[in-house]
Design an enzyme around this catalytic site. Structure first.
Site, PDB file in Angstrom:
ATOM      1  N   ASP A 193       0.828  -1.204   0.000  1.00  0.00           N
ATOM      2  CA  ASP A 193       0.000   0.000   0.000  1.00  0.00           C
ATOM      3  C   ASP A 193       0.863   1.256   0.000  1.00  0.00           C
ATOM      4  OD1 ASP A 193      -2.326   1.457   0.058  1.00  0.00           O
ATOM      5  OD2 ASP A 193      -2.599   1.326   2.213  1.00  0.00           O
ATOM      6  N   HIS A 224      -7.581   0.873   9.649  1.00  0.00           N
ATOM      7  CA  HIS A 224      -6.588   1.307   8.651  1.00  0.00           C
ATOM      8  C   HIS A 224      -6.795   2.808   8.472  1.00  0.00           C
ATOM      9  CE1 HIS A 224      -4.350   0.562   4.689  1.00  0.00           C
ATOM     10  NE2 HIS A 224      -4.725   1.817   4.618  1.00  0.00           N
ATOM     11  N   HIS A 265      -5.587   6.783   7.615  1.00  0.00           N
ATOM     12  CA  HIS A 265      -4.684   7.703   6.927  1.00  0.00           C
ATOM     13  C   HIS A 265      -4.608   8.993   7.732  1.00  0.00           C
ATOM     14  CE1 HIS A 265      -4.347   5.886   2.637  1.00  0.00           C
ATOM     15  NE2 HIS A 265      -4.470   4.935   3.548  1.00  0.00           N
ATOM     16  N   CYS A 289      -3.566   7.621  -1.396  1.00  0.00           N
ATOM     17  CA  CYS A 289      -4.614   6.997  -2.205  1.00  0.00           C
ATOM     18  C   CYS A 289      -4.657   7.660  -3.561  1.00  0.00           C
ATOM     19  CB  CYS A 289      -5.970   7.110  -1.526  1.00  0.00           C
ATOM     20  SG  CYS A 289      -7.273   6.424  -2.565  1.00  0.00           S
TER      21      CYS A 289
END
Length: 311
Positions: free
Chosen positions: A20, A211, A213, A244
């Site tokens: 990721d 998860h 950010h 992203c």
């Protein structure tokens, strides 16, 4: 009032930097650098490392070397090396590469699903039925990841019931673990608890993960808020790598070093060596030619170099 007693005694940190984190880098990163990074992370003590993605190189060129990477990493028994698999072709490649866990994904936002993969949420998850079935047949772990669970760049707010619906769909597919992701980093602590508690109504708390950010600087606060309601699995990225590609302006995942520093201060066991992760962060930041995005990592590195003045 002592909330400390209610926090989990131990958490699992899923290191997502190699997949990721690195997938959005513009410059091609050689397989040997990825291999060296994963080996460093394995030695640091992670129980789960997201190592590869078997998607079309046309869409994610950075992950084109996933087969080579999986073939060359030094695996430690008991460590789960995960791979993202968007379809059966990806699953077959992940299986051949020796992945321990395959990751499927869907959005909690209808608008994001349409813009991102041109289909509805229901359709997107139905597409994974073959992958889920094959994972079970081959005794591989199956993880489901839910993006935009706290907000969407296109539709804004995401209803709690929309998150719960995707959790239920992933549960029906047989997922062993489900990630609740703040793809654009807009969540705040109370909202985080509300979303997690709604997800818990559909799936085992012990198998739900956060998860987060750090777009708005709330990731650590949201992790703490998740700990308070019993979540004990978190995703993070060494040196704060990643972002992203579909969410304009969204910064990367929360930095692993920062999460480990906080857990250490809370007396929560992670099984991971913070100093070794700082080294891994310095290694990848040096290769990328920029300073790492982890505040704890940079502070520890500065202290080692004798550059941090004590208060």
């Amino acid at each position: 009032m002592n909330h400390q007693a209610n926090l989990p005694k131990q958490v699992k940190i899923v290191e997502v930097g190699p997949r990721d984190g690195l997938q959005n880098e513009k410059e091609t990163i050689p397989a040997e650098v990825k291999i060296a990074l994963i080996d460093r992370l394995t030695k640091a003590g992670f129980a789960n490392i997201e190592a590869a993605s078997f998607v079309s190189p046309k869409w994610v060129p950075q992950m084109a070397t996933s087969t080579d990477v999986m073939a060359a990493i030094s695996r430690r028994p008991g460590v789960i090396y995960s791979a993202l698999t968007p379809n059966m072709q990806g699953f077959e490649a992940a299986l051949a590469a020796g992945a321990d866990e395959v990751v499927i994904f869907g959005s909690a936002s209808e608008a994001f699903s349409q813009k991102n993969i041109n289909c509805s949420i229901a359709e997107s998850i139905a597409r994974f039925e073959g992958v889920a079935k094959a994972a079970k047949e081959h005794a591989l772990r199956l993880r489901g990841s839910i993006s935009c669970a706290f907000g969407c760049p296109y539709q804004g707010a995401v209803p709690l019931d929309a998150v719960a619906d995707v959790v239920a769909r992933m549960r029906e597919l047989g997922c062993d673990e489900i990630d609740i992701a703040d793809t654009i980093g807009v969540a705040t602590p109370r909202q985080t608890q509300a979303v997690m508690q709604r997800a818990m109504q559909e799936f085992a708390t012990s198998a739900l993960s956060g998860h987060f950010h750090d777009t708005y600087g709330q990731a650590l606060a949201n992790i703490y808020a998740s700990l308070e309601v019993g979540i004990s699995i978190f995703h993070s990225s060494v040196s704060g790598l990643g972002g992203c590609p579909y969410a304009k302006g969204a910064t990367g995942n929360v930095a692993t070093e920062d999460v480990l520093y906080m857990m250490q201060g809370l007396g929560i066991a992670t099984g991971v060596d913070l100093d070794a992760v700082v080294d891994a962060g310095l290694f990848i930041a040096q290769h990328l030619g920029r300073k790492g995005a982890s505040r704890a990592g940079n502070a520890i590195a500065a202290k080692r170099a004798g550059k941090l003045v004590a208060p």
